[in-house]
Motif scaffolding. Structure first.
Motif, PDB file in Angstrom:
ATOM      1  N   ALA A  30       0.845  -1.197   0.000  1.00 23.44           N
ATOM      2  CA  ALA A  30       0.000   0.000   0.000  1.00 23.44           C
ATOM      3  C   ALA A  30       0.881   1.248   0.000  1.00 23.44           C
ATOM      4  O   ALA A  30       2.056   1.184   0.348  1.00 23.44           O
ATOM      5  CB  ALA A  30      -0.901  -0.020   1.233  1.00 23.44           C
ATOM      6  N   PRO A  31       0.300   2.400  -0.370  1.00 23.00           N
ATOM      7  CA  PRO A  31       1.076   3.636  -0.279  1.00 23.00           C
ATOM      8  C   PRO A  31       1.582   3.836   1.150  1.00 23.00           C
ATOM      9  O   PRO A  31       0.850   3.560   2.105  1.00 23.00           O
ATOM     10  CB  PRO A  31       0.053   4.723  -0.650  1.00 23.00           C
ATOM     11  N   ASP A  32       2.809   4.287   1.280  1.00 24.61           N
ATOM     12  CA  ASP A  32       3.455   4.550   2.576  1.00 24.61           C
ATOM     13  C   ASP A  32       3.730   3.295   3.404  1.00 24.61           C
ATOM     14  O   ASP A  32       4.125   3.392   4.562  1.00 24.61           O
ATOM     15  CB  ASP A  32       2.632   5.509   3.456  1.00 24.61           C
ATOM     16  N   GLU A  33       3.488   2.143   2.819  1.00 25.62           N
ATOM     17  CA  GLU A  33       3.664   0.913   3.586  1.00 25.62           C
ATOM     18  C   GLU A  33       5.011   0.252   3.257  1.00 25.62           C
ATOM     19  O   GLU A  33       5.492   0.339   2.132  1.00 25.62           O
ATOM     20  CB  GLU A  33       2.538  -0.061   3.230  1.00 25.62           C
ATOM     21  N   LEU A 185      19.605   1.442   8.382  1.00 21.38           N
ATOM     22  CA  LEU A 185      18.212   1.058   8.612  1.00 21.38           C
ATOM     23  C   LEU A 185      17.412   2.247   9.145  1.00 21.38           C
ATOM     24  O   LEU A 185      16.305   2.532   8.697  1.00 21.38           O
ATOM     25  CB  LEU A 185      18.194  -0.092   9.615  1.00 21.38           C
ATOM     26  N   ARG A 186      18.008   2.955  10.091  1.00 23.80           N
ATOM     27  CA  ARG A 186      17.380   4.151  10.674  1.00 23.80           C
ATOM     28  C   ARG A 186      17.122   5.181   9.562  1.00 23.80           C
ATOM     29  O   ARG A 186      16.057   5.794   9.496  1.00 23.80           O
ATOM     30  CB  ARG A 186      18.330   4.713  11.745  1.00 23.80           C
ATOM     31  N   LEU A 187      18.115   5.331   8.691  1.00 25.81           N
ATOM     32  CA  LEU A 187      17.979   6.274   7.576  1.00 25.81           C
ATOM     33  C   LEU A 187      16.779   5.899   6.700  1.00 25.81           C
ATOM     34  O   LEU A 187      15.972   6.754   6.328  1.00 25.81           O
ATOM     35  CB  LEU A 187      19.266   6.276   6.741  1.00 25.81           C
ATOM     36  N   GLU A 193       9.310   8.067   5.797  1.00 27.03           N
ATOM     37  CA  GLU A 193       8.329   9.051   6.258  1.00 27.03           C
ATOM     38  C   GLU A 193       8.453  10.363   5.500  1.00 27.03           C
ATOM     39  O   GLU A 193       7.475  10.901   5.009  1.00 27.03           O
ATOM     40  CB  GLU A 193       8.495   9.288   7.759  1.00 27.03           C
ATOM     41  N   LYS A 194       9.684  10.817   5.378  1.00 29.48           N
ATOM     42  CA  LYS A 194       9.906  12.121   4.761  1.00 29.48           C
ATOM     43  C   LYS A 194       9.456  12.154   3.297  1.00 29.48           C
ATOM     44  O   LYS A 194       8.904  13.128   2.822  1.00 29.48           O
ATOM     45  CB  LYS A 194      11.401  12.453   4.869  1.00 29.48           C
ATOM     46  N   MET A 199       7.852   0.615   0.466  1.00 34.69           N
ATOM     47  CA  MET A 199       9.042  -0.224   0.311  1.00 34.69           C
ATOM     48  C   MET A 199       8.702  -1.706   0.285  1.00 34.69           C
ATOM     49  O   MET A 199       7.838  -2.155   1.036  1.00 34.69           O
ATOM     50  CB  MET A 199      10.001  -0.032   1.488  1.00 34.69           C
ATOM     51  N   LEU A 200       9.428  -2.393  -0.579  1.00 34.27           N
ATOM     52  CA  LEU A 200       9.469  -3.843  -0.504  1.00 34.27           C
ATOM     53  C   LEU A 200      10.861  -4.130   0.038  1.00 34.27           C
ATOM     54  O   LEU A 200      11.861  -3.885  -0.647  1.00 34.27           O
ATOM     55  CB  LEU A 200       9.265  -4.461  -1.892  1.00 34.27           C
ATOM     56  N   PHE A 201      10.907  -4.567   1.283  1.00 33.01           N
ATOM     57  CA  PHE A 201      12.189  -4.673   1.981  1.00 33.01           C
ATOM     58  C   PHE A 201      12.539  -6.139   2.185  1.00 33.01           C
ATOM     59  O   PHE A 201      11.913  -6.839   2.983  1.00 33.01           O
ATOM     60  CB  PHE A 201      12.094  -3.942   3.322  1.00 33.01           C
ATOM     61  N   ILE A 202      13.540  -6.584   1.440  1.00 31.78           N
ATOM     62  CA  ILE A 202      13.894  -7.997   1.457  1.00 31.78           C
ATOM     63  C   ILE A 202      15.082  -8.255   2.358  1.00 31.78           C
ATOM     64  O   ILE A 202      16.094  -7.553   2.272  1.00 31.78           O
ATOM     65  CB  ILE A 202      14.233  -8.455   0.026  1.00 31.78           C
TER      66      ILE A 202
END
Ligand SMILES: Nc1ncnc2c1ncn2[C@@H]1O[C@H](COP(=O)(O)OP(=O)(O)OP(=O)(O)O)[C@@H](O)[C@H]1O
Ligand SMILES: [Mg+2]
Length: 254
Positions: A30-33, A185-187, A193-194, A199-202
């Motif tokens: 989804a958007p922002d997800e 990761l923090r970045l 958010e900014k 993201m699709l984070f593998i």
């Protein structure tokens, strides 16, 4: 509402002896997800990622972004190409060793003129570097002069320069030292958010995925075996394979 919709994706390799790398995978972002995609080595995560960015042609199934089916990268419209950007595992080999950081970003602006800044390019470049936590002086440097973590920040800046809708991160922090891993990761969490990124984070590392994913999808031997909110999948896994991944992750931490 969905931004990315992967429907019944099937991808095989080889002609005579076929390897079924991805077998009927459906997932959406989804958007922002941020959706975390996990699974042991060889389960098909990278192949899904490469299909989403258009580097691999699926045997069947569809990849739909904002309601528009996406073809292979050569056939994608410039807008579709730009909308999905990828950050790879090895920060150094994904950057051209001969190009300065300024040239890397400038190339994006030339490839996708709509992303090019209207005013002062140097200021825009420095702003982009600042976004990923890099000093302006990095602009003149080449990958060999930068640390692994800095190279990965450059890769992220390159992806952001295209103003994507979806960022596909394939083991984007796996090759980094643990302390650098946490910073990058923090970045990514901040940038998400900014810049309102999806993201699709593998990652094969559940601990890492836990820190960034809203939802988690679990792959095993080319199939999706479980999918749901991160807290549910990690807190009360429904599939024994997910449980075994969690047990393995706990053992590593002991
Ligand atoms: N270009 C290719 N040609 C032939 N087989 C391939 C190719 N790319 C991937 N495969 C096979 O497809 C399967 C899935 O591989 P993939 O790289 O997608 O897994 P992965 O989940 O990303 O693994 P890892 O965690 O090690 O990165 C494996 O059996 C792999 O050997
Ligand atoms: Mg992989």
């Amino acid at each position: 509402m969905t931004l990315l919709d992967v429907r019944d994706l099937r991808i095989t390799f080889g002609r005579r002896t076929k390897v079924v790398a991805v077998d009927g995978v459906s997932l959406s972002v989804a958007p922002d997800e941020t959706v975390g995609l996990v699974g042991e080595s060889g389960s098909g995560k990278t192949t899904v990622a490469r299909a989403v960015v258009g580097l691999v042609r699926p045997d069947s199934g569809a990849i739909v972004l904002d309601g528009q089916p996406l073809g292979r990268i050569g056939r994608r419209s410039a807008a579709a190409h730009r909308a999905v950007q990828m950050v790879f595992q090895d920060p150094r080999s994904s950057l051209n060793p001969r190009m300065t950081v300024a040239a890397v970003i400038d190339e994006v602006w030339r490839t996708h003129p709509v992303t090019a800044p209207e005013g002062d390019r140097t200021a825009a470049l420095h702003g982009l570097l600042d976004d990923v936590g890099l000093d302006a002086s990095v602009a003149r440097q080449r990958p060999s002069e930068l640390s692994g973590g800095q190279c990965q920040r450059v890769s992220i800046a390159r992806a952001l320069a295209a103003k994507p809708r979806l960022l596909v991160c394939d083991e984007a922090v796996s090759a980094l030292d643990v302390s650098v891993q946490a910073q990058v990761l923090r970045l990514l969490v901040d940038l998400r958010e900014k810049h309102h990124l999806s993201m699709l984070f593998i990652s094969h590392d559940l601990g890492v995925v836990h820190q960034i994913a809203d939802r988690i999808a679990v792959m095993r031997r080319g199939e999706l075996v479980e999918e749901g909110p991160a807290a549910d999948v990690l807190g009360a896994p429904q599939h024994e394979y997910t449980q075994s991944l969690l047990d393995a992750a706990l053992e590593l931490n002991e």
